[in-house]
Motif scaffolding. Structure first.
Motif, PDB file in Angstrom:
ATOM      1  N   TYR A 246      16.758   5.588  -1.214  1.00 37.90           N
ATOM      2  CA  TYR A 246      16.038   6.450  -0.275  1.00 37.90           C
ATOM      3  C   TYR A 246      14.689   5.867   0.086  1.00 37.90           C
ATOM      4  N   GLY A 247      14.073   5.129  -0.840  1.00 38.88           N
ATOM      5  CA  GLY A 247      12.817   4.469  -0.520  1.00 38.88           C
ATOM      6  C   GLY A 247      12.994   3.418   0.555  1.00 38.88           C
ATOM      7  N   GLY A 248      14.102   2.661   0.472  1.00 38.11           N
ATOM      8  CA  GLY A 248      14.356   1.658   1.499  1.00 38.11           C
ATOM      9  C   GLY A 248      14.593   2.286   2.855  1.00 38.11           C
ATOM     10  N   MET A 249      15.281   3.428   2.870  1.00 38.66           N
ATOM     11  CA  MET A 249      15.527   4.119   4.142  1.00 38.66           C
ATOM     12  C   MET A 249      14.211   4.582   4.755  1.00 38.66           C
ATOM     13  N   SER A 250      13.308   5.106   3.907  1.00 42.68           N
ATOM     14  CA  SER A 250      12.019   5.571   4.418  1.00 42.68           C
ATOM     15  C   SER A 250      11.180   4.417   4.936  1.00 42.68           C
ATOM     16  N   LEU A 251      11.282   3.243   4.278  1.00 38.38           N
ATOM     17  CA  LEU A 251      10.529   2.078   4.756  1.00 38.38           C
ATOM     18  C   LEU A 251      11.051   1.605   6.086  1.00 38.38           C
ATOM     19  N   VAL A 252      12.382   1.702   6.302  1.00 37.85           N
ATOM     20  CA  VAL A 252      12.949   1.307   7.595  1.00 37.85           C
ATOM     21  C   VAL A 252      12.446   2.224   8.700  1.00 37.85           C
ATOM     22  N   VAL A 253      12.385   3.533   8.418  1.00 36.20           N
ATOM     23  CA  VAL A 253      11.877   4.488   9.417  1.00 36.20           C
ATOM     24  C   VAL A 253      10.416   4.184   9.732  1.00 36.20           C
ATOM     25  N   SER A 254       9.620   3.911   8.689  1.00 33.55           N
ATOM     26  CA  SER A 254       8.212   3.585   8.930  1.00 33.55           C
ATOM     27  C   SER A 254       8.057   2.300   9.710  1.00 33.55           C
ATOM     28  N   GLY A 255       8.947   1.324   9.454  1.00 33.82           N
ATOM     29  CA  GLY A 255       8.893   0.067  10.203  1.00 33.82           C
ATOM     30  C   GLY A 255       9.183   0.277  11.674  1.00 33.82           C
ATOM     31  N   GLY A 256      10.156   1.138  11.968  1.00 34.14           N
ATOM     32  CA  GLY A 256      10.440   1.432  13.363  1.00 34.14           C
ATOM     33  C   GLY A 256       9.287   2.117  14.060  1.00 34.14           C
ATOM     34  N   LEU A 257       8.637   3.050  13.363  1.00 29.07           N
ATOM     35  CA  LEU A 257       7.485   3.734  13.955  1.00 29.07           C
ATOM     36  C   LEU A 257       6.301   2.797  14.112  1.00 29.07           C
ATOM     37  N   GLY A 258       6.126   1.868  13.157  1.00 31.44           N
ATOM     38  CA  GLY A 258       5.064   0.871  13.290  1.00 31.44           C
ATOM     39  C   GLY A 258       5.286  -0.017  14.492  1.00 31.44           C
ATOM     40  N   CYS A 259       6.557  -0.364  14.728  1.00 34.56           N
ATOM     41  CA  CYS A 259       6.897  -1.135  15.928  1.00 34.56           C
ATOM     42  C   CYS A 259       6.513  -0.362  17.179  1.00 34.56           C
ATOM     43  N   GLY A 260       6.777   0.937  17.200  1.00 33.55           N
ATOM     44  CA  GLY A 260       6.401   1.740  18.360  1.00 33.55           C
ATOM     45  C   GLY A 260       4.902   1.786  18.579  1.00 33.55           C
ATOM     46  N   ILE A 261       4.129   1.860  17.470  1.00 34.52           N
ATOM     47  CA  ILE A 261       2.674   1.893  17.598  1.00 34.52           C
ATOM     48  C   ILE A 261       2.153   0.574  18.157  1.00 34.52           C
ATOM     49  N   ILE A 262       2.713  -0.539  17.663  1.00 37.25           N
ATOM     50  CA  ILE A 262       2.261  -1.846  18.139  1.00 37.25           C
ATOM     51  C   ILE A 262       2.620  -2.023  19.603  1.00 37.25           C
ATOM     52  N   MET A 263       3.815  -1.548  19.982  1.00 39.12           N
ATOM     53  CA  MET A 263       4.235  -1.743  21.368  1.00 39.12           C
ATOM     54  C   MET A 263       3.442  -0.895  22.322  1.00 39.12           C
ATOM     55  N   SER A 264       2.871   0.213  21.846  1.00 39.89           N
ATOM     56  CA  SER A 264       2.070   1.021  22.752  1.00 39.89           C
ATOM     57  C   SER A 264       0.751   0.364  23.088  1.00 39.89           C
ATOM     58  N   SER A 265       0.310  -0.612  22.288  1.00 40.47           N
ATOM     59  CA  SER A 265      -0.901  -1.356  22.634  1.00 40.47           C
ATOM     60  C   SER A 265      -0.579  -2.629  23.375  1.00 40.47           C
ATOM     61  N   GLY A 266       0.673  -2.771  23.804  1.00 38.80           N
ATOM     62  CA  GLY A 266       1.026  -3.924  24.617  1.00 38.80           C
ATOM     63  C   GLY A 266       1.552  -5.105  23.836  1.00 38.80           C
TER      64      GLY A 266
END
Lengths: 175, 98
Positions: A27-47
């Motif tokens: 479950y920890g790995g699953m949560s890290l994958v979700v956080s990684g996807g959201l981090g990607c979204g944050i980075i992409m919003s800054s271009g």
């Protein structure tokens, strides 16, 4: 819609609390994958579309897959999740409470602490993609690894090479 | 200081606390170490992009390379522990008693 990046960063922190409260590593790995996807979204919003792609391909697609099958190899019969153990649930709720209280404190107005101004509207108003329209910033950063940052590249390549030998040497049985 | 940077730095501190406090599995601590690397990558990328430091967008890539090396060595150690003891429980690592 203006606050979508802020909501993504709050969910990012909630994902971090999810694996930091130490459930079973599945479950920890699953949560890290979700956080990684959201981090990607944050980075992409800054271009930064190249760096977001690097997060998905290299980090989630490379490193998390390796973690995934290592977890599958060294796991237990009844993995404990956030709801099955009161320790994990209470750690998660304490972290969640701290995050919600920090968000409410930030949104309650502008504060000042030793010259730093917290809580103003400085971070949320997205400035336009002004100035660098003909130079894609993150692509040119990746490309400058081969020209200006050649020594970085040489050291990173050497370190990867040496770490293969380290992994081989550590996993060799010595009796 | 913008909200987003505070959230990402808070995420770094949360996974740092998670790395330092062991529960039963060693793998959970390695996952929290990876979370620290992810939050450092995100913070580096956002700062380089928002301040238009074009050349320092190389830094998140280098950080990711070093995080991969570190994860490889950590997983190799975990595999040897799992081969010796069957599971990666931290309570099995009790040879050093002082």
């Amino acid at each position: 819609m203006m606050y979508i990046v802020f909501i993504m960063s709050v969910l990012y922190v909630v994902g971090f609390i999810g694996f930091s409260s130490k459930p079973s590593p599945v479950y920890g790995g699953m949560s890290l994958v979700v956080s990684g996807g959201l981090g990607c979204g944050i980075i992409m919003s800054s271009g930064g579309s190249f760096l977001g792609l690097v997060v998905f391909l290299v980090y989630l697609g490379g490193m998390m897959v390796v973690f995934g099958y290592t977890i599958a190899m060294a796991t237990e019969e009844y993995p404990e999740t956030w709801g099955s153990n009161v320790v994990i649930l209470s750690a998660f709720l304490v972290g969640l409470l701290m995050e919600i209280s920090m968000v409410m404190w930030l949104l309650s107005g502008e504060h000042e602490l030793m010259g730093f101004y917290f809580g103003g509207l400085g971070g949320l108003v997205v400035l336009g993609e002004g100035g660098f329209e003909y130079v894609r910033e993150d692509y040119s950063g990746g490309a400058s690894l081969y020209s200006y940052g050649f020594w970085f590249l040489a050291m990173a390549g050497w370190m990867l090479f040496v770490s293969i030998f380290i992994a081989i040497e550590v996993t060799r049985k010595r009796y | 200081m913008p909200y987003i940077y505070m959230n990402i730095m808070l995420a770094f501190v949360i996974s740092l606390i998670g790395t330092l406090m062991y529960r039963s599995h060693l793998m959970s601590s390695l996952l929290c170490l990876e979370g620290m690397m992810l939050s450092l990558f995100t913070l580096n990328a956002l700062l380089s992009l928002n301040m238009n430091f074009t050349l320092s967008t190389t830094v998140p890539l280098i950080l990711l390379v070093f995080a991969a090396c570190e994860a490889a060595v950590g997983l190799a150690l975990l595999i040897m522990i799992s081969n010796t003891y069957g599971l990666d429980y931290v309570q099995n690592l009790n040879l050093l008693q002082c």
